[in-house]
Enzyme design. Structure first.
Site, PDB file in Angstrom:
ATOM      1  N   CYS A  87       0.893  -1.163   0.000  1.00  0.00           N
ATOM      2  CA  CYS A  87       0.000   0.000   0.000  1.00  0.00           C
ATOM      3  C   CYS A  87       0.929   1.210   0.000  1.00  0.00           C
ATOM      4  CB  CYS A  87      -0.900   0.004   1.228  1.00  0.00           C
ATOM      5  SG  CYS A  87      -1.821   1.539   1.424  1.00  0.00           S
ATOM      6  N   CYS A 117      -0.590   4.471   2.138  1.00  0.00           N
ATOM      7  CA  CYS A 117      -0.638   4.407   3.612  1.00  0.00           C
ATOM      8  C   CYS A 117      -0.095   3.041   3.991  1.00  0.00           C
ATOM      9  CB  CYS A 117      -2.026   4.720   4.168  1.00  0.00           C
ATOM     10  SG  CYS A 117      -3.432   3.994   3.315  1.00  0.00           S
ATOM     11  N   SER A 118      -0.879   2.197   4.630  1.00  0.00           N
ATOM     12  CA  SER A 118      -0.391   0.839   4.907  1.00  0.00           C
ATOM     13  C   SER A 118      -1.582  -0.104   5.033  1.00  0.00           C
ATOM     14  CB  SER A 118       0.434   0.791   6.194  1.00  0.00           C
ATOM     15  OG  SER A 118       1.545   1.641   6.114  1.00  0.00           O
ATOM     16  N   CYS A 119      -2.522  -0.017   4.091  1.00  0.00           N
ATOM     17  CA  CYS A 119      -3.739  -0.832   4.150  1.00  0.00           C
ATOM     18  C   CYS A 119      -3.388  -2.312   4.261  1.00  0.00           C
ATOM     19  CB  CYS A 119      -4.582  -0.596   2.897  1.00  0.00           C
ATOM     20  SG  CYS A 119      -5.253   1.072   2.836  1.00  0.00           S
TER      21      CYS A 119
END
Lengths: 216, 218
Positions: A118, A121-123
Protein backbone atom coordinates in the site's frame (compact mmCIF):
# COMPACT_ATOMS: atom_id res chain seq x y z
CA UNK A 1 -22.97 12.74 9.20
CA UNK A 2 -22.82 16.35 10.43
CA UNK A 3 -21.50 18.92 7.97
CA UNK A 4 -20.72 21.73 10.38
CA UNK A 5 -17.20 20.52 11.16
CA UNK A 6 -14.33 22.01 9.25
CA UNK A 7 -12.81 19.86 6.51
CA UNK A 8 -10.12 22.31 5.57
CA UNK A 9 -6.76 20.63 5.03
CA UNK A 10 -4.74 23.75 5.81
CA UNK A 11 -6.57 24.29 9.12
CA UNK A 12 -6.12 20.64 10.07
CA UNK A 13 -2.41 20.78 9.23
CA UNK A 14 -2.15 23.86 11.49
CA UNK A 15 -3.56 21.86 14.41
CA UNK A 16 -1.06 19.08 13.72
CA UNK A 17 1.85 21.55 13.63
CA UNK A 18 0.76 23.23 16.85
CA UNK A 19 0.39 19.99 18.78
CA UNK A 20 3.43 18.29 17.27
CA UNK A 21 5.72 21.18 18.13
CA UNK A 22 4.45 21.57 21.72
CA UNK A 23 3.80 18.00 22.88
CA UNK A 24 6.64 16.04 24.49
CA UNK A 25 8.50 14.18 21.74
CA UNK A 26 8.21 10.73 23.36
CA UNK A 27 5.36 8.80 21.71
CA UNK A 28 4.53 6.98 24.95
CA UNK A 29 3.81 10.35 26.63
CA UNK A 30 1.63 11.50 23.73
CA UNK A 31 -0.36 8.29 23.95
CA UNK A 32 -0.67 8.67 27.72
CA UNK A 33 -2.16 12.14 27.16
CA UNK A 34 -4.68 10.76 24.67
CA UNK A 35 -5.70 7.89 26.91
CA UNK A 36 -6.01 10.14 29.97
CA UNK A 37 -8.24 12.60 28.11
CA UNK A 38 -10.66 10.01 26.74
CA UNK A 39 -10.83 8.04 29.99
CA UNK A 40 -11.45 11.20 32.07
CA UNK A 41 -14.19 12.21 29.65
CA UNK A 42 -15.76 8.78 30.03
CA UNK A 43 -15.41 7.91 26.33
CA UNK A 44 -13.84 4.50 26.98
CA UNK A 45 -12.94 2.24 29.90
CA UNK A 46 -9.27 1.19 30.21
CA UNK A 47 -10.48 -2.42 30.47
CA UNK A 48 -11.99 -2.11 26.99
CA UNK A 49 -8.59 -1.09 25.65
CA UNK A 50 -7.08 -4.14 27.35
CA UNK A 51 -9.66 -6.33 25.61
CA UNK A 52 -8.75 -4.93 22.18
CA UNK A 53 -5.06 -5.52 22.85
CA UNK A 54 -5.74 -9.10 23.94
CA UNK A 55 -7.83 -9.65 20.80
CA UNK A 56 -5.04 -8.57 18.44
CA UNK A 57 -2.24 -10.13 20.53
CA UNK A 58 -3.71 -13.56 21.24
CA UNK A 59 -6.63 -14.26 18.92
CA UNK A 60 -6.36 -12.42 15.61
CA UNK A 61 -3.13 -12.88 13.68
CA UNK A 62 -1.50 -14.59 10.69
CA UNK A 63 -2.47 -18.06 11.97
CA UNK A 64 -5.95 -17.28 10.71
CA UNK A 65 -4.69 -16.65 7.21
CA UNK A 66 -2.54 -19.80 7.36
CA UNK A 67 -5.61 -21.91 8.19
CA UNK A 68 -7.43 -20.47 5.18
CA UNK A 69 -4.49 -21.22 2.85
CA UNK A 70 -4.12 -24.77 4.17
CA UNK A 71 -7.84 -25.40 3.59
CA UNK A 72 -7.50 -24.11 0.03
CA UNK A 73 -4.60 -26.51 -0.57
CA UNK A 74 -6.52 -29.62 0.49
CA UNK A 75 -10.10 -28.79 -0.51
CA UNK A 76 -10.63 -27.92 -4.20
CA UNK A 77 -14.20 -26.69 -3.58
CA UNK A 78 -13.01 -24.32 -0.87
CA UNK A 79 -10.16 -23.22 -3.14
CA UNK A 80 -12.72 -22.30 -5.81
CA UNK A 81 -14.83 -20.38 -3.31
CA UNK A 82 -11.75 -18.52 -2.00
CA UNK A 83 -10.68 -17.46 -5.48
CA UNK A 84 -14.26 -16.46 -6.38
CA UNK A 85 -15.09 -14.43 -3.26
CA UNK A 86 -12.48 -14.45 -0.52
CA UNK A 87 -14.62 -12.50 1.96
CA UNK A 88 -17.36 -15.15 1.80
CA UNK A 89 -14.74 -17.89 2.04
CA UNK A 90 -13.11 -16.55 5.23
CA UNK A 91 -16.56 -16.00 6.71
CA UNK A 92 -16.83 -19.81 6.79
CA UNK A 93 -14.12 -19.60 9.48
CA UNK A 94 -15.62 -16.54 11.21
CA UNK A 95 -12.54 -14.53 10.19
CA UNK A 96 -14.38 -11.66 8.50
CA UNK A 97 -14.00 -8.29 10.18
CA UNK A 98 -11.87 -5.17 10.15
CA UNK A 99 -10.75 -4.41 6.56
CA UNK A 100 -11.75 -7.70 4.96
CA UNK A 101 -15.14 -6.89 3.41
CA UNK A 102 -13.61 -6.71 -0.07
CA UNK A 103 -10.94 -9.39 0.15
CA UNK A 104 -9.41 -10.74 -3.06
CA UNK A 105 -7.22 -13.84 -3.20
CA UNK A 106 -4.41 -13.79 -5.79
CA UNK A 107 -2.63 -17.07 -6.42
CA UNK A 108 1.02 -17.80 -7.13
CA UNK A 109 1.90 -20.40 -9.77
CA UNK A 110 5.10 -21.71 -11.33
CA UNK A 111 4.97 -18.78 -13.76
CA UNK A 112 3.40 -16.01 -11.65
CA UNK A 113 4.24 -14.30 -8.36
CA UNK A 114 2.07 -11.77 -6.52
CA UNK A 115 3.24 -9.07 -4.12
CA UNK A 116 1.05 -6.72 -2.06
CA UNK A 117 1.85 -3.16 -0.97
CA UNK A 118 0.00 0.00 0.00
CA UNK A 119 2.08 2.90 -1.29
CA UNK A 120 -0.23 5.65 0.03
CA UNK A 121 -0.64 4.41 3.61
CA UNK A 122 -0.39 0.84 4.91
CA UNK A 123 -3.74 -0.83 4.15
CA UNK A 124 -3.80 -4.42 5.40
CA UNK A 125 -6.43 -7.16 5.96
CA UNK A 126 -6.38 -6.88 9.76
CA UNK A 127 -9.06 -9.41 10.71
CA UNK A 128 -7.33 -12.12 8.67
CA UNK A 129 -3.61 -11.42 9.18
CA UNK A 130 -3.54 -9.31 12.35
CA UNK A 131 -1.14 -6.40 12.75
CA UNK A 132 1.03 -5.66 9.73
CA UNK A 133 4.80 -6.20 10.02
CA UNK A 134 7.16 -3.23 10.51
CA UNK A 135 8.68 -3.57 7.03
CA UNK A 136 5.23 -3.39 5.40
CA UNK A 137 4.72 0.06 6.97
CA UNK A 138 8.23 1.28 6.18
CA UNK A 139 8.93 4.05 3.67
CA UNK A 140 11.51 1.83 1.93
CA UNK A 141 9.00 -0.96 1.22
CA UNK A 142 6.18 1.38 0.22
CA UNK A 143 8.47 3.32 -2.12
CA UNK A 144 10.30 0.39 -3.71
CA UNK A 145 7.76 -2.46 -3.93
CA UNK A 146 6.16 -0.89 -7.03
CA UNK A 147 9.36 0.34 -8.68
CA UNK A 148 11.95 -2.36 -8.07
CA UNK A 149 9.96 -5.28 -6.65
CA UNK A 150 12.48 -7.90 -7.74
CA UNK A 151 15.23 -6.18 -5.75
CA UNK A 152 12.90 -6.01 -2.76
CA UNK A 153 12.13 -9.72 -3.12
CA UNK A 154 15.86 -10.44 -3.28
CA UNK A 155 16.25 -8.71 0.08
CA UNK A 156 13.68 -11.20 1.40
CA UNK A 157 15.78 -14.03 -0.04
CA UNK A 158 13.67 -14.66 -3.14
CA UNK A 159 15.43 -14.87 -6.48
CA UNK A 160 12.56 -14.70 -8.92
CA UNK A 161 13.50 -16.22 -12.32
CA UNK A 162 13.17 -13.80 -15.23
CA UNK A 163 10.46 -15.90 -16.87
CA UNK A 164 8.21 -15.70 -13.79
CA UNK A 165 5.74 -12.84 -14.18
CA UNK A 166 5.47 -10.50 -11.21
CA UNK A 167 2.24 -8.68 -10.32
CA UNK A 168 2.36 -6.02 -7.64
CA UNK A 169 -0.99 -5.07 -6.09
CA UNK A 170 -1.11 -1.50 -4.73
CA UNK A 171 -4.00 -1.43 -2.20
CA UNK A 172 -5.43 1.98 -3.04
CA UNK A 173 -9.12 1.20 -2.37
CA UNK A 174 -10.97 -0.86 0.26
CA UNK A 175 -9.99 -4.02 -1.58
CA UNK A 176 -7.48 -6.07 0.36
CA UNK A 177 -5.28 -8.77 -1.10
CA UNK A 178 -4.35 -12.22 0.16
CA UNK A 179 -1.55 -14.00 -1.68
CA UNK A 180 -2.22 -17.74 -2.00
CA UNK A 181 1.23 -19.36 -2.08
CA UNK A 182 1.94 -22.62 -3.91
CA UNK A 183 1.61 -25.80 -1.89
CA UNK A 184 5.13 -27.10 -1.38
CA UNK A 185 6.21 -30.40 -2.84
CA UNK A 186 6.72 -33.28 -0.45
CA UNK A 187 3.60 -32.50 1.60
CA UNK A 188 1.30 -35.16 0.15
CA UNK A 189 -0.90 -36.62 2.84
CA UNK A 190 -0.21 -33.82 5.32
CA UNK A 191 -3.11 -32.66 7.49
CA UNK A 192 -4.50 -29.14 7.26
CA UNK A 193 -2.92 -28.29 10.60
CA UNK A 194 0.49 -29.51 9.45
CA UNK A 195 0.19 -27.52 6.23
CA UNK A 196 -0.95 -24.38 8.06
CA UNK A 197 2.30 -24.60 10.03
CA UNK A 198 4.24 -24.02 6.81
CA UNK A 199 2.35 -20.88 5.77
CA UNK A 200 4.18 -17.74 6.84
CA UNK A 201 2.71 -14.29 7.22
CA UNK A 202 5.18 -12.96 4.68
CA UNK A 203 4.04 -15.58 2.13
CA UNK A 204 0.50 -14.22 2.35
CA UNK A 205 1.84 -10.74 1.46
CA UNK A 206 4.18 -12.14 -1.21
CA UNK A 207 7.60 -11.74 0.42
CA UNK A 208 8.07 -15.50 0.93
CA UNK A 209 7.64 -17.88 -2.03
CA UNK A 210 9.05 -21.35 -1.34
CA UNK A 211 7.38 -22.78 1.76
CA UNK A 212 8.87 -26.27 1.55
CA UNK A 213 9.46 -28.07 4.86
CA UNK A 214 12.71 -26.86 6.37
CA UNK A 215 12.96 -23.74 4.18
CA UNK A 216 11.75 -21.32 6.86
CA UNK B 1 -2.84 16.14 -2.23
CA UNK B 2 0.74 15.92 -3.41
CA UNK B 3 1.86 14.95 0.07
CA UNK B 4 4.90 13.25 1.49
CA UNK B 5 2.78 10.13 2.04
CA UNK B 6 2.70 9.43 -1.70
CA UNK B 7 5.80 7.24 -1.55
CA UNK B 8 5.38 4.85 -4.50
CA UNK B 9 8.50 4.97 -6.70
CA UNK B 10 10.50 7.37 -4.49
CA UNK B 11 14.19 6.53 -4.42
CA UNK B 12 16.83 6.78 -1.75
CA UNK B 13 15.25 4.94 1.17
CA UNK B 14 17.77 2.11 1.18
CA UNK B 15 17.12 -1.57 1.83
CA UNK B 16 13.99 -2.96 3.47
CA UNK B 17 14.60 -4.08 7.03
CA UNK B 18 13.40 -7.66 6.64
CA UNK B 19 11.72 -9.41 9.55
CA UNK B 20 9.69 -12.58 9.94
CA UNK B 21 8.29 -13.40 13.37
CA UNK B 22 7.35 -9.97 14.66
CA UNK B 23 5.18 -9.52 17.73
CA UNK B 24 1.89 -7.74 16.92
CA UNK B 25 3.06 -4.67 18.84
CA UNK B 26 6.70 -3.78 19.48
CA UNK B 27 5.88 -1.45 22.39
CA UNK B 28 3.04 -1.26 24.89
CA UNK B 29 2.17 2.30 23.79
CA UNK B 30 1.63 1.02 20.23
CA UNK B 31 -0.90 -1.49 21.49
CA UNK B 32 -2.68 1.28 23.46
CA UNK B 33 -2.91 3.44 20.31
CA UNK B 34 -4.37 0.59 18.31
CA UNK B 35 -6.93 -0.11 21.02
CA UNK B 36 -7.80 3.59 21.29
CA UNK B 37 -8.28 3.83 17.52
CA UNK B 38 -10.82 1.01 17.75
CA UNK B 39 -12.64 2.55 20.69
CA UNK B 40 -12.91 6.33 20.44
CA UNK B 41 -13.67 8.93 17.80
CA UNK B 42 -15.97 11.75 16.82
CA UNK B 43 -18.96 11.66 14.52
CA UNK B 44 -17.20 13.29 11.59
CA UNK B 45 -14.37 10.73 11.52
CA UNK B 46 -14.28 8.11 8.76
CA UNK B 47 -11.55 5.82 7.44
CA UNK B 48 -10.85 8.29 4.64
CA UNK B 49 -10.83 11.22 7.04
CA UNK B 50 -8.35 9.28 9.18
CA UNK B 51 -6.07 8.57 6.22
CA UNK B 52 -6.15 12.20 5.12
CA UNK B 53 -5.30 13.34 8.64
CA UNK B 54 -2.20 11.15 8.50
CA UNK B 55 -1.30 12.75 5.16
CA UNK B 56 -1.65 16.22 6.69
CA UNK B 57 1.04 15.66 9.32
CA UNK B 58 4.07 17.93 8.88
CA UNK B 59 6.20 16.20 6.21
CA UNK B 60 9.25 16.00 8.47
CA UNK B 61 7.15 14.32 11.15
CA UNK B 62 5.53 11.99 8.62
CA UNK B 63 8.91 10.54 7.69
CA UNK B 64 10.37 10.40 11.17
CA UNK B 65 7.74 9.44 13.74
CA UNK B 66 6.64 5.81 14.23
CA UNK B 67 3.54 4.45 12.50
CA UNK B 68 1.32 4.28 15.58
CA UNK B 69 2.44 7.72 16.77
CA UNK B 70 0.90 9.05 13.55
CA UNK B 71 -2.39 7.47 14.58
CA UNK B 72 -2.08 9.07 18.02
CA UNK B 73 -1.49 12.49 16.46
CA UNK B 74 -4.51 12.03 14.18
CA UNK B 75 -6.74 11.31 17.16
CA UNK B 76 -5.39 14.20 19.23
CA UNK B 77 -5.66 16.73 16.38
CA UNK B 78 -8.99 15.27 15.33
CA UNK B 79 -10.44 15.72 18.81
CA UNK B 80 -9.26 19.33 18.80
CA UNK B 81 -10.80 19.95 15.39
CA UNK B 82 -14.06 18.31 16.41
CA UNK B 83 -14.22 20.46 19.54
CA UNK B 84 -14.01 17.50 21.94
CA UNK B 85 -10.82 18.74 23.65
CA UNK B 86 -9.04 22.08 23.56
CA UNK B 87 -5.41 22.32 22.38
CA UNK B 88 -4.41 23.21 25.94
CA UNK B 89 -6.11 20.12 27.36
CA UNK B 90 -4.18 18.01 24.87
CA UNK B 91 -0.88 19.68 25.72
CA UNK B 92 -1.29 19.16 29.48
CA UNK B 93 -2.77 15.69 29.01
CA UNK B 94 -5.77 16.14 31.26
CA UNK B 95 -9.22 17.64 30.91
CA UNK B 96 -8.99 19.32 34.31
CA UNK B 97 -12.58 18.18 34.82
CA UNK B 98 -13.92 15.67 37.31
CA UNK B 99 -14.26 12.26 35.71
CA UNK B 100 -17.48 11.93 33.74
CA UNK B 101 -19.63 8.87 33.47
CA UNK B 102 -18.75 5.24 33.84
CA UNK B 103 -18.30 3.85 30.33
CA UNK B 104 -19.27 0.26 29.70
CA UNK B 105 -16.38 -2.17 30.14
CA UNK B 106 -16.23 -4.37 27.08
CA UNK B 107 -15.07 -7.95 27.33
CA UNK B 108 -12.90 -9.88 24.90
CA UNK B 109 -16.07 -11.45 23.47
CA UNK B 110 -17.63 -7.98 23.02
CA UNK B 111 -14.69 -6.56 21.10
CA UNK B 112 -14.33 -9.74 19.03
CA UNK B 113 -17.93 -9.26 17.93
CA UNK B 114 -17.29 -5.54 17.26
CA UNK B 115 -14.30 -6.43 15.09
CA UNK B 116 -16.42 -8.88 13.12
CA UNK B 117 -19.03 -6.18 12.52
CA UNK B 118 -16.28 -3.94 11.12
CA UNK B 119 -16.46 -6.04 7.97
CA UNK B 120 -17.82 -2.90 6.31
CA UNK B 121 -19.18 -3.01 2.79
CA UNK B 122 -18.00 0.03 0.80
CA UNK B 123 -19.86 -0.88 -2.37
CA UNK B 124 -23.03 0.97 -3.36
CA UNK B 125 -25.75 0.64 -5.96
CA UNK B 126 -24.49 2.01 -9.25
CA UNK B 127 -26.68 4.97 -10.21
CA UNK B 128 -25.20 5.55 -13.66
CA UNK B 129 -23.71 3.03 -16.09
CA UNK B 130 -19.93 2.65 -15.73
CA UNK B 131 -17.91 4.48 -18.33
CA UNK B 132 -15.36 1.70 -18.82
CA UNK B 133 -15.45 -2.07 -19.25
CA UNK B 134 -12.94 -4.86 -18.74
CA UNK B 135 -10.40 -4.76 -21.58
CA UNK B 136 -10.68 -1.00 -22.10
CA UNK B 137 -7.49 1.06 -22.08
CA UNK B 138 -7.65 4.13 -19.87
CA UNK B 139 -5.34 7.05 -19.17
CA UNK B 140 -5.04 8.35 -15.62
CA UNK B 141 -5.50 12.05 -15.10
CA UNK B 142 -2.45 14.29 -14.82
CA UNK B 143 -3.83 16.69 -12.25
CA UNK B 144 -5.25 15.85 -8.87
CA UNK B 145 -6.60 18.12 -6.16
CA UNK B 146 -5.51 19.33 -2.74
CA UNK B 147 -7.75 16.98 -0.72
CA UNK B 148 -7.68 13.26 -0.08
CA UNK B 149 -7.31 11.13 -3.19
CA UNK B 150 -6.15 7.61 -4.01
CA UNK B 151 -4.47 8.01 -7.37
CA UNK B 152 -0.76 7.55 -6.59
CA UNK B 153 1.57 10.13 -8.12
CA UNK B 154 3.67 7.48 -9.87
CA UNK B 155 0.65 6.36 -11.91
CA UNK B 156 -0.56 9.73 -13.18
CA UNK B 157 -0.93 10.36 -16.90
CA UNK B 158 -0.27 6.68 -17.63
CA UNK B 159 -2.14 4.22 -19.83
CA UNK B 160 -3.34 0.93 -18.35
CA UNK B 161 -5.88 -1.79 -19.01
CA UNK B 162 -9.05 -2.29 -17.00
CA UNK B 163 -8.88 -5.86 -15.66
CA UNK B 164 -11.79 -5.77 -13.20
CA UNK B 165 -14.87 -3.56 -12.87
CA UNK B 166 -16.01 -3.62 -9.24
CA UNK B 167 -19.21 -1.59 -9.51
CA UNK B 168 -19.58 1.59 -7.47
CA UNK B 169 -17.60 2.05 -4.25
CA UNK B 170 -17.54 5.01 -1.88
CA UNK B 171 -15.22 7.68 -3.29
CA UNK B 172 -12.51 8.68 -0.76
CA UNK B 173 -12.13 12.14 -2.33
CA UNK B 174 -15.66 12.95 -1.08
CA UNK B 175 -16.05 10.63 1.90
CA UNK B 176 -13.22 12.24 3.87
CA UNK B 177 -15.28 15.46 3.88
CA UNK B 178 -18.37 13.63 5.10
CA UNK B 179 -20.08 13.35 1.70
CA UNK B 180 -21.26 9.83 0.97
CA UNK B 181 -20.66 9.73 -2.79
CA UNK B 182 -19.96 6.54 -4.73
CA UNK B 183 -18.27 6.08 -8.09
CA UNK B 184 -17.33 3.08 -10.26
CA UNK B 185 -14.12 1.40 -9.11
CA UNK B 186 -11.79 -0.53 -11.41
CA UNK B 187 -8.61 -2.54 -11.06
CA UNK B 188 -6.25 -1.22 -13.74
CA UNK B 189 -3.13 -3.06 -14.87
CA UNK B 190 -0.10 -0.93 -15.72
CA UNK B 191 2.90 -2.50 -17.42
CA UNK B 192 6.04 -1.97 -15.37
CA UNK B 193 7.64 -0.49 -18.51
CA UNK B 194 4.87 2.11 -18.77
CA UNK B 195 5.56 3.25 -15.23
CA UNK B 196 9.33 2.85 -14.96
CA UNK B 197 10.78 2.80 -18.46
CA UNK B 198 12.29 0.29 -20.88
CA UNK B 199 14.61 -1.38 -18.37
CA UNK B 200 11.70 -2.79 -16.36
CA UNK B 201 10.91 -6.50 -16.99
CA UNK B 202 8.60 -6.88 -19.96
CA UNK B 203 5.88 -8.96 -18.30
CA UNK B 204 5.81 -7.36 -14.86
CA UNK B 205 2.96 -5.10 -13.90
CA UNK B 206 1.42 -3.04 -11.12
CA UNK B 207 -2.30 -3.41 -10.41
CA UNK B 208 -3.99 -0.34 -8.94
CA UNK B 209 -7.59 0.15 -7.79
CA UNK B 210 -8.82 3.41 -9.28
CA UNK B 211 -12.12 5.29 -9.27
CA UNK B 212 -13.71 6.58 -12.45
CA UNK B 213 -12.94 10.30 -11.88
CA UNK B 214 -9.24 9.40 -12.03
CA UNK B 215 -9.59 7.96 -15.54
CA UNK B 216 -10.07 9.10 -19.13
CA UNK B 217 -10.43 6.96 -22.26
CA UNK B 218 -6.96 6.20 -23.66
Amino acid sequence: MPHDIEHDGAALADIHRHLHSHLPPEPALRVKALESLVVERGLVAPETLDAWIELYSEHIGPKRGAQVIARAWVDPDFHARLMDNATDAITEFGFEGNATAHLKAVENTESLHNLVVCTLCSCYPFSLLGMSPPWYKSAAYRARAVREPRMVLAEFGITLPEDVELRVWDSTAELRYLVVPQRPEGTEGWTEDQLAGLVTRNAMIGTDRDLGPGVR
Amino acid sequence: MDGIHDLGGREGFGPVVVSRDDPPFAEEWEARVYALSESVGAEDWSIDWFRHMVELLPPQAYLSIPYFEKWCMVMLSGFVNSGVFTPDQVLVGTTGETAQGEPKRRSLQDVMETDRRRCIDYSREQSTPPRFAVGDYVRTVRHGHAGHTRLPGYARDCVGEVVTAHGAHLLPDEVWKGNEVASPLYTVRFAARTLWGPDAPENDSVMIDLWEPYLEPA
